[in-house]
Design an enzyme around this catalytic site. Sequence first.
Site, PDB file in Angstrom:
ATOM      1  N   GLU A 102       0.584  -1.175  -0.081  1.00  0.00           N
ATOM      2  CA  GLU A 102      -0.003   0.046  -0.049  1.00  0.00           C
ATOM      3  C   GLU A 102       0.748   1.197  -0.037  1.00  0.00           C
ATOM      4  O   GLU A 102       2.021   1.248   0.594  1.00  0.00           O
ATOM      5  CB  GLU A 102      -0.979   0.070   1.457  1.00  0.00           C
ATOM      6  N   CYS A 115       3.250   8.563   1.264  1.00  0.00           N
ATOM      7  CA  CYS A 115       3.893   7.659   2.281  1.00  0.00           C
ATOM      8  C   CYS A 115       4.194   6.239   1.479  1.00  0.00           C
ATOM      9  O   CYS A 115       3.176   5.643   1.203  1.00  0.00           O
ATOM     10  CB  CYS A 115       2.826   7.577   3.264  1.00  0.00           C
ATOM     11  N   CYS A 122       6.065  -7.114   7.275  1.00  0.00           N
ATOM     12  CA  CYS A 122       7.456  -6.780   8.117  1.00  0.00           C
ATOM     13  C   CYS A 122       7.877  -7.713   8.830  1.00  0.00           C
ATOM     14  O   CYS A 122       6.904  -8.527   9.240  1.00  0.00           O
ATOM     15  CB  CYS A 122       6.746  -5.395   8.944  1.00  0.00           C
ATOM     16  N   CYS A 126       5.903  -4.930  15.980  1.00  0.00           N
ATOM     17  CA  CYS A 126       5.566  -3.828  17.106  1.00  0.00           C
ATOM     18  C   CYS A 126       4.267  -4.208  17.412  1.00  0.00           C
ATOM     19  O   CYS A 126       3.225  -4.545  16.374  1.00  0.00           O
ATOM     20  CB  CYS A 126       5.862  -2.567  16.509  1.00  0.00           C
ATOM     21  N   CYS A 129       0.973  -2.259  15.841  1.00  0.00           N
ATOM     22  CA  CYS A 129       1.008  -1.962  14.355  1.00  0.00           C
ATOM     23  C   CYS A 129       0.324  -3.168  13.483  1.00  0.00           C
ATOM     24  O   CYS A 129       0.779  -4.255  13.882  1.00  0.00           O
ATOM     25  CB  CYS A 129       2.642  -1.814  13.802  1.00  0.00           C
ATOM     26  N   CYS A 351      -1.427   6.193   9.856  1.00  0.00           N
ATOM     27  CA  CYS A 351       0.031   5.099  10.394  1.00  0.00           C
ATOM     28  C   CYS A 351      -0.549   3.780  11.029  1.00  0.00           C
ATOM     29  O   CYS A 351      -1.598   3.894  11.754  1.00  0.00           O
ATOM     30  CB  CYS A 351       0.623   5.885  11.658  1.00  0.00           C
TER      31      CYS A 351
HETATM   32  N1  SAH Z   1       8.671   0.237   9.933  1.00  0.00           N
HETATM   33  C1  SAH Z   1       9.289   1.595  10.006  1.00  0.00           C
HETATM   34  C2  SAH Z   1       8.267   2.741   9.103  1.00  0.00           C
HETATM   35  C3  SAH Z   1       6.752   2.310   9.109  1.00  0.00           C
HETATM   36  S1  SAH Z   1       5.775   2.663  10.078  1.00  0.00           S
HETATM   37  C4  SAH Z   1       8.853   2.234  11.512  1.00  0.00           C
HETATM   38  O1  SAH Z   1       8.398   1.585  12.197  1.00  0.00           O
HETATM   39  O2  SAH Z   1       9.360   3.381  11.853  1.00  0.00           O
HETATM   40  C5  SAH Z   1       5.172   4.387  10.206  1.00  0.00           C
HETATM   41  C6  SAH Z   1       4.832   4.964  11.756  1.00  0.00           C
HETATM   42  O3  SAH Z   1       3.592   4.645  12.263  1.00  0.00           O
HETATM   43  C7  SAH Z   1       5.784   4.157  12.863  1.00  0.00           C
HETATM   44  O4  SAH Z   1       6.119   5.480  13.724  1.00  0.00           O
HETATM   45  C8  SAH Z   1       5.025   3.318  13.578  1.00  0.00           C
HETATM   46  O5  SAH Z   1       5.475   2.960  14.832  1.00  0.00           O
HETATM   47  C9  SAH Z   1       3.728   4.100  13.588  1.00  0.00           C
HETATM   48  N2  SAH Z   1       2.514   3.132  13.859  1.00  0.00           N
HETATM   49  C10 SAH Z   1       2.416   1.930  13.549  1.00  0.00           C
HETATM   50  N3  SAH Z   1       1.197   1.341  14.069  1.00  0.00           N
HETATM   51  C11 SAH Z   1       0.284   2.358  14.394  1.00  0.00           C
HETATM   52  C12 SAH Z   1      -0.937   2.768  14.734  1.00  0.00           C
HETATM   53  N4  SAH Z   1      -1.671   1.802  15.094  1.00  0.00           N
HETATM   54  N5  SAH Z   1      -1.288   4.002  15.337  1.00  0.00           N
HETATM   55  C13 SAH Z   1      -0.551   5.132  14.960  1.00  0.00           C
HETATM   56  N6  SAH Z   1       1.068   4.680  14.590  1.00  0.00           N
HETATM   57  C14 SAH Z   1       1.437   3.743  14.258  1.00  0.00           C
HETATM   58 FE1  SF4 Z   2       7.134  -3.054  11.156  1.00  0.00          FE
HETATM   59 FE2  SF4 Z   2       4.959  -1.785  11.845  1.00  0.00          FE
HETATM   60 FE3  SF4 Z   2       7.055  -2.022  13.612  1.00  0.00          FE
HETATM   61 FE4  SF4 Z   2       7.309  -0.477  11.522  1.00  0.00          FE
HETATM   62  S1  SF4 Z   2       5.834  -0.128  13.365  1.00  0.00           S
HETATM   63  S2  SF4 Z   2       8.993  -1.853  12.275  1.00  0.00           S
HETATM   64  S3  SF4 Z   2       5.990  -1.445   9.898  1.00  0.00           S
HETATM   65  S4  SF4 Z   2       5.885  -3.626  12.702  1.00  0.00           S
END
Ligand code: SAH
Ligand code: SF4
Length: 386
Positions: A102, A115, A122, A126, A129, A351
């Site tokens: 996406e 973006c 991934c 996290c 996420c 995000c």
């Molecule tokens: N993997 C990389 C880049 C993609 S994530 C990283 O983790 O930095 C982009 C941002 O969105 C990251 O800061 C991530 O932690 C945040 N994010 C992930 N899930 C989220 C959610 N459910 N609500 C708000 N931000 C979120």
């Molecule tokens: Fe992967 Fe989501 Fe963690 Fe970014 S925030 S490293 S996309 S699991």
Amino acid sequence: MPGGAAAPAADARVDLVGQSLDQLSETLKTLGEPAFRAKQLYKWLYVRGATDFDQMTDLSKSLRAKLAEGFKVGRPGVSAHQKSVDGTEKWLFRYADGNEAETVFIPEDERGTLCVSSQVGCSLTCSFCHTGTQKLVRNLTPGDIVGQFMKARDDLGDWGRSEDGRRLTNIVFMGMGEPLYNTDNVIAALKLLGDGDGLAMGRRRVTLSTSGVVPEMARIGEAVCPQLAISLHAVTDALRDELVPINRKYPIAELMQAVRDYPNLSNARRVTWEYVMLAGVNDSDADARELVRLIDGIPSKVNLIPFNPWPGSGYERSSNNRIRRFAEILMEAGYASPVRTPRGDDILAACGQLKSDSQRIGKRERLKLEAEMEAARLEKEAAVGL
Ligand code: SAH
Ligand code: SF4
């Protein structure tokens, strides 16, 4: 059908999108063409956005015919293209191998940010996420990555517009995937994006977000030095181990040192700390004060991201009052700390909500891929003496 219909022949033509000027020179050499033609071809691809060799009128007819036979200038397919009530657009792109990723476009008053994704799925997990619930399927190639940008430029009508007139002005690597677990391809894509004679996205307009792959931060800083965003989300190792599990490998102190060592940080080029606001988890006044202490002396801005819920996440977004108070503590300490307005959440484009249905590969292949990635990382670490 009687006799059986012949399946359409798979398109064996090589996609030129993603090739650097040097690679195009090599390609043309194999066709018996002089290297300088590569500059013309490069310009058609990356300055004018041409997708048809017949448009490339300063190349001879015979060269165009040869190119059309073995090559193409592709774009990812579009499985879905949605528009949010707030103007945010989301594409679900489909690559030649059927995998999907996406990309989101977020228009604002003065700029428009794309973006992009760096991986399908991934490998990290996290806990808050949505992408993290999808296993890593594969790394995106340089062509796959710039393809997202080039297709967005097509759809936004941006080719040929002067810098002032463009709708798409900024790029963030904040889509699916961890860009620093795909560093080589991301570096190649950043070089193409940043080339003033090509796609021409200035370095200040490109931001890479990482969960904190410490050894790769120095490498990308040296190679292309995009603006840096760090997904911090917690100020103690105990909590960050849980929220951002890569912290078990590269804990906060090491991450902070890697940021301090990142080249060219200054007040004009600050690092962005991303901090998701999770109710009752990481959003207390004490957390805010500890955050101030941690980033002391680093040119910084803090981006507070109200948690975007997704089905089954188990977390809740902090209240507006809580977020306001948290931001106040940061501001009193002198840090700009904009609260990121959730955009496109009606189409799951905010995000952390991105996820495609592409399935992971079989366990054996995956273990092999992981072992290869780990070996490559160790090799690099050894090479730079870490
Ligand atoms: N993997 C990389 C880049 C993609 S994530 C990283 O983790 O930095 C982009 C941002 O969105 C990251 O800061 C991530 O932690 C945040 N994010 C992930 N899930 C989220 C959610 N459910 N609500 C708000 N931000 C979120
Ligand atoms: Fe992967 Fe989501 Fe963690 Fe970014 S925030 S490293 S996309 S699991």
